[in-house]
Write an enzyme that holds these catalytic residues in place. Structure first.
Site, mmCIF file in Angstrom:
data_model
loop_
_atom_site.group_PDB
_atom_site.id
_atom_site.type_symbol
_atom_site.label_atom_id
_atom_site.label_comp_id
_atom_site.label_asym_id
_atom_site.label_seq_id
_atom_site.Cartn_x
_atom_site.Cartn_y
_atom_site.Cartn_z
ATOM 1 N N ARG A 1 0.252 15.123 12.878
ATOM 2 C CA ARG A 1 1.143 14.559 11.635
ATOM 3 C C ARG A 1 1.318 15.683 10.745
ATOM 4 O O ARG A 1 0.789 15.948 9.573
ATOM 5 C CB ARG A 1 0.634 13.427 11.005
ATOM 6 C CG ARG A 1 0.582 12.159 12.006
ATOM 7 C CD ARG A 1 -0.032 11.071 11.066
ATOM 8 N NE ARG A 1 0.941 10.392 9.957
ATOM 9 C CZ ARG A 1 0.629 9.228 9.580
ATOM 10 N NH1 ARG A 1 -0.373 8.740 9.538
ATOM 11 N NH2 ARG A 1 1.468 8.767 8.467
ATOM 12 N N PRO A 2 2.458 16.545 11.177
ATOM 13 C CA PRO A 2 2.830 17.717 10.449
ATOM 14 C C PRO A 2 3.193 17.366 9.066
ATOM 15 O O PRO A 2 3.973 16.273 8.649
ATOM 16 C CB PRO A 2 3.786 18.543 11.019
ATOM 17 C CG PRO A 2 4.274 17.587 12.005
ATOM 18 C CD PRO A 2 3.504 16.400 12.031
ATOM 19 N N LYS B 1 1.005 -1.216 -0.075
ATOM 20 C CA LYS B 1 0.281 0.023 -0.001
ATOM 21 C C LYS B 1 0.981 1.388 0.017
ATOM 22 O O LYS B 1 0.639 2.166 -0.864
ATOM 23 C CB LYS B 1 -0.759 0.180 1.215
ATOM 24 C CG LYS B 1 -1.385 1.229 1.450
ATOM 25 C CD LYS B 1 -2.359 1.330 2.862
ATOM 26 C CE LYS B 1 -1.613 1.633 3.940
ATOM 27 N NZ LYS B 1 -1.329 3.149 4.133
ATOM 28 N N ASN B 2 1.840 1.291 0.961
ATOM 29 C CA ASN B 2 2.595 2.459 1.093
ATOM 30 C C ASN B 2 3.594 2.532 -0.230
ATOM 31 O O ASN B 2 4.222 3.854 -0.148
ATOM 32 C CB ASN B 2 3.370 2.334 2.400
ATOM 33 C CG ASN B 2 2.690 2.453 3.599
ATOM 34 O OD1 ASN B 2 1.295 3.075 3.414
ATOM 35 N ND2 ASN B 2 3.105 2.414 4.946
ATOM 36 N N ASP C 1 5.165 0.608 11.812
ATOM 37 C CA ASP C 1 3.849 -0.050 11.526
ATOM 38 C C ASP C 1 3.857 -1.410 12.074
ATOM 39 O O ASP C 1 2.893 -2.166 11.637
ATOM 40 C CB ASP C 1 3.929 0.070 10.033
ATOM 41 C CG ASP C 1 3.356 1.365 9.607
ATOM 42 O OD1 ASP C 1 3.192 2.359 10.163
ATOM 43 O OD2 ASP C 1 3.527 1.581 8.005
ATOM 44 N N ARG D 1 -8.406 -0.435 5.193
ATOM 45 C CA ARG D 1 -7.621 0.383 4.432
ATOM 46 C C ARG D 1 -6.433 0.022 3.830
ATOM 47 O O ARG D 1 -5.854 0.393 2.949
ATOM 48 C CB ARG D 1 -7.408 1.816 5.477
ATOM 49 C CG ARG D 1 -8.295 2.570 5.739
ATOM 50 C CD ARG D 1 -8.091 3.743 6.544
ATOM 51 N NE ARG D 1 -6.798 4.266 6.177
ATOM 52 C CZ ARG D 1 -5.665 4.539 6.993
ATOM 53 N NH1 ARG D 1 -5.962 4.615 8.395
ATOM 54 N NH2 ARG D 1 -4.471 4.744 6.460
ATOM 55 N N CYS E 1 -4.699 12.969 13.038
ATOM 56 C CA CYS E 1 -4.933 11.402 12.883
ATOM 57 C C CYS E 1 -4.449 10.700 14.307
ATOM 58 O O CYS E 1 -3.930 11.476 15.110
ATOM 59 C CB CYS E 1 -3.788 11.011 11.956
ATOM 60 S SG CYS E 1 -3.270 9.473 11.991
ATOM 61 N N ASP F 1 5.502 20.040 7.647
ATOM 62 C CA ASP F 1 6.459 21.088 7.438
ATOM 63 C C ASP F 1 7.482 20.801 6.580
ATOM 64 O O ASP F 1 8.288 21.515 6.054
ATOM 65 C CB ASP F 1 6.580 21.509 8.853
ATOM 66 C CG ASP F 1 7.426 20.348 9.705
ATOM 67 O OD1 ASP F 1 6.497 19.622 9.679
ATOM 68 O OD2 ASP F 1 8.411 20.559 10.248
ATOM 69 N N LEU F 2 8.066 19.277 6.452
ATOM 70 C CA LEU F 2 9.022 18.996 6.024
ATOM 71 C C LEU F 2 9.002 18.877 4.445
ATOM 72 O O LEU F 2 9.891 19.324 3.534
ATOM 73 C CB LEU F 2 9.820 17.887 6.492
ATOM 74 C CG LEU F 2 10.340 17.906 8.069
ATOM 75 C CD1 LEU F 2 10.658 16.218 8.575
ATOM 76 C CD2 LEU F 2 11.581 18.785 8.059
HETATM 77 C C1 UD1 Z 1 4.831 6.702 6.234
HETATM 78 C C2 UD1 Z 1 3.714 5.489 6.311
HETATM 79 C C3 UD1 Z 1 3.307 5.250 7.670
HETATM 80 C C4 UD1 Z 1 4.335 5.019 8.191
HETATM 81 C C5 UD1 Z 1 5.340 6.265 8.316
HETATM 82 C C6 UD1 Z 1 6.681 5.774 9.319
HETATM 83 C C7 UD1 Z 1 2.599 5.818 4.094
HETATM 84 C C8 UD1 Z 1 1.299 6.263 3.223
HETATM 85 N N1 UD1 Z 1 2.684 5.939 5.558
HETATM 86 O O1 UD1 Z 1 3.915 7.904 6.720
HETATM 87 O O2 UD1 Z 1 2.528 3.856 7.402
HETATM 88 O O3 UD1 Z 1 4.089 4.501 9.820
HETATM 89 O O4 UD1 Z 1 5.708 6.382 7.044
HETATM 90 O O5 UD1 Z 1 7.430 4.769 8.733
HETATM 91 O O6 UD1 Z 1 3.760 5.710 3.418
HETATM 92 N N2 UD1 Z 1 7.146 14.583 10.549
HETATM 93 C C9 UD1 Z 1 7.417 16.007 10.762
HETATM 94 N N3 UD1 Z 1 7.107 16.642 9.580
HETATM 95 C C10 UD1 Z 1 6.917 16.355 8.436
HETATM 96 C C11 UD1 Z 1 6.594 15.064 8.032
HETATM 97 C C12 UD1 Z 1 6.748 13.892 9.015
HETATM 98 O O7 UD1 Z 1 7.729 16.261 11.858
HETATM 99 O O8 UD1 Z 1 6.719 17.280 7.658
HETATM 100 C C13 UD1 Z 1 7.394 13.529 11.532
HETATM 101 C C14 UD1 Z 1 6.176 12.691 11.881
HETATM 102 O O9 UD1 Z 1 5.167 13.481 12.410
HETATM 103 C C15 UD1 Z 1 6.603 11.449 12.323
HETATM 104 C C16 UD1 Z 1 7.864 11.317 11.626
HETATM 105 O O10 UD1 Z 1 8.334 12.572 11.263
HETATM 106 O O11 UD1 Z 1 6.733 11.781 13.960
HETATM 107 C C17 UD1 Z 1 7.950 10.107 10.609
HETATM 108 O O12 UD1 Z 1 6.842 10.499 9.712
HETATM 109 P P1 UD1 Z 1 6.684 10.248 8.006
HETATM 110 O O13 UD1 Z 1 7.877 9.247 7.890
HETATM 111 O O14 UD1 Z 1 6.569 11.504 7.338
HETATM 112 O O15 UD1 Z 1 5.493 9.410 7.910
HETATM 113 P P2 UD1 Z 1 4.534 9.530 6.822
HETATM 114 O O16 UD1 Z 1 5.274 9.486 5.558
HETATM 115 O O17 UD1 Z 1 3.392 10.353 6.830
#
Ligand code: UD1
Length: 420
Positions: free
Chosen positions: A120-121, A22-23, A307, A399, A115, A123-124
């Site tokens: 789940r920001p 899925k991911n 996960d 999902r 969520c 910003d990056l």
């Molecule tokens: C993806 C996966 C999810 C998995 C996660 C971590 C998909 C669809 N989902 O989610 O199943 O649990 O990777 O392996 O692929 N963060 C920030 N700023 C940002 C983005 C992320 O602070 O802009 C933080 C998040 O809050 C979290 C960490 O970084 O603490 C990792 O998140 P991230 O790797 O971005 O998760 P997703 O890509 O959303």
């Protein structure tokens, strides 16, 4: 709303086939927006999150055809606005931002809501787009991106909790159509990110400008008129079925999988005392009698995946001794703990750490699925439990797991789905 009834106490035995990831599929589908050419993607799992993504692509103007696991997409003419009503159901819809920005230099996509696994920001993701030259505005709940042109840049995407998986993919997708070279430092190296980099080649995009997470880009085989990209096996579905085998199995084999992507999970299962035998595309788990508690910490790949944290909590809840599970990626991701306790588990939760005192047996109870992996954990916990476990809100599990009830029944479980 459908619910699942798990009649506990059956032992599992046999083979189960793992579906496409899925991911991995979600950003690959979004990447088809980058080209006017027709894209063919194979081994796309039949899941509600995939259905949402295909609906979003359709609303953006892409022609989408789907026949079993093969999806054909032609995004010849597209619009660049995705309103709240179509993106709100799935957080991963943010990954259309990168391709829209890359191709049209403009995007207006509603900001996904919160969520249950925590704030789940994004910003990056936005920092990366800005570094490529985009102007980023958040207004009225929408993220608005615009650029006259995008220019390759050196970008560090490492955040407070480590790298970002979808953020790396999103910035990669914008960067392939930027002028010059982009280097992403602190990039996520999950197999799904590498698959996306590889598949952008398959989708006939110019990857010459791209340095993927670890500098690796694979070439695809060419089948017929179009390149067909094939999604990698779902390592989290694979891990979930291995834990099912660990919890309730005599001998369970997962097939059509990629054992190399499962190393941290396999190491944890071996440390807990299970026997594993591997081929190039299968793993067999069998119990060997002596089990040991674990100290686990979730980490970005190749570390132990967040996960799989909930499913391991379910397993450790009935293993003798005291285990400690520390969540570093999504520190609040422990919604399953309260539900496992309703089934008789003894777990102390302290900030981002669960201390699990194994009990001999859990007992069936009505429980509530809160998110995708937490729901899977409840199904797993219910397999060896006394009596019947009623799991409500199972749309969460649909999902991310293709027919988990049917697959487990194929191994000997007794699970009923009650349609609302
Ligand atoms: C993806 C996966 C999810 C998995 C996660 C971590 C998909 C669809 N989902 O989610 O199943 O649990 O990777 O392996 O692929 N963060 C920030 N700023 C940002 C983005 C992320 O602070 O802009 C933080 C998040 O809050 C979290 C960490 O970084 O603490 C990792 O998140 P991230 O790797 O971005 O998760 P997703 O890509 O959303």
């Amino acid at each position: 709303m459908d619910k699942i009834l798990v009649h506990g106490g059956r032992s599992l035995e046999g083979d189960v086939r793992i579906g496409g990831s899925k991911n991995s599929a979600l950003p690959i589908l979004a990447a088809t927006l980058l080209t006017k050419e027709k894209c063919v993607i194979d081994r796309v799992p039949d899941l509600s999150d995939i259905h949402y993504m295909l609906t979003i692509l359709g609303r953006l103007g892409a022609e989408v055809e789907r026949a079993s696991g093969v999806v054909q997409i032609r995004a010849e003419k597209i619009i660049t606005e995705a309103p709240y009503e179509i993106v709100r159901k799935m957080r991963a819809s943010v990954c259309v931002l990168g391709p829209l920005l890359g191709r049209e230099k403009s995007a207006k996509v509603s900001l996904p809501g919160g969520c249950v696994i925590g704030d789940r920001p994004i910003d990056l993701h936005l920092k990366g787009f800005e570094a490529l030259g985009a102007k980023v505005t958040v207004k009225g709940g929408d993220i608005i991106l615009s650029a006259d042109k995008l220019t390759g840049a050196r970008i560090n995407l490492r955040g407070r909790h480590g790298p970002t998986v979808l953020g790396t993919g999103n910035v990669m997708m914008a960067a392939v159509l930027a002028e010059g070279t982009t280097v992403i430092e602190g990039a996520a190296e999950e197999p799904e990110v590498i698959d996306l980099a590889r598949d952008q080649m398959g989708l006939k995009l110019s990857a010459s400008q791209l340095h993927a997470a670890d500098g690796r880009v694979w070439l695809r085989e060419h089948r017929g008129e179009f390149d067909v990209v094939s999604v990698i096996p779902d390592r989290i579905e694979a891990g979930t079925f291995l834990v099912a085998g660990a919890i309730a199995g005599k001998r369970v084999t997962i097939t059509r999988t990629e054992p190399r992507h499962l190393e941290a999970v396999l190491t944890a299962l071996r440390t807990a005392g299970f026997d594993l035998s591997l081929t190039s595309d299968s793993v067999t788990i069998s119990p060997n009698g002596s089990r040991r508690p674990l100290h686990l910490e979730t980490l970005p790949y190749p570390g132990f995946p967040t996960d799989m944290q909930a499913q391991f909590c379910a397993m450790l809840a009935t293993m003798e001794g005291t285990s400690v599970v520390t969540e570093t990626v999504f520190p609040q991701r422990f919604m399953h703990v309260a539900e496992l306790k309703r089934m008789g588990a003894t777990i102390d939760l302290d900030d981002h750490r669960a201390t699990i005192h194994g009990v001999e047996r859990l007992s069936g109870a009505p429980v509530m699925a809160s998110d995708l992996r937490a729901s899977a954990a409840l199904v797993l916990a219910a397999l060896p439990a006394d009596g019947v476990t009623e799991i409500n809100r199972v749309y969460h599990i649909d999902r991310g797991y293709e027919a988990i009830d049917e697959k487990l029944n194929g191994l000997g479980a007794h699970i009923e789905r009650v349609k609302a």
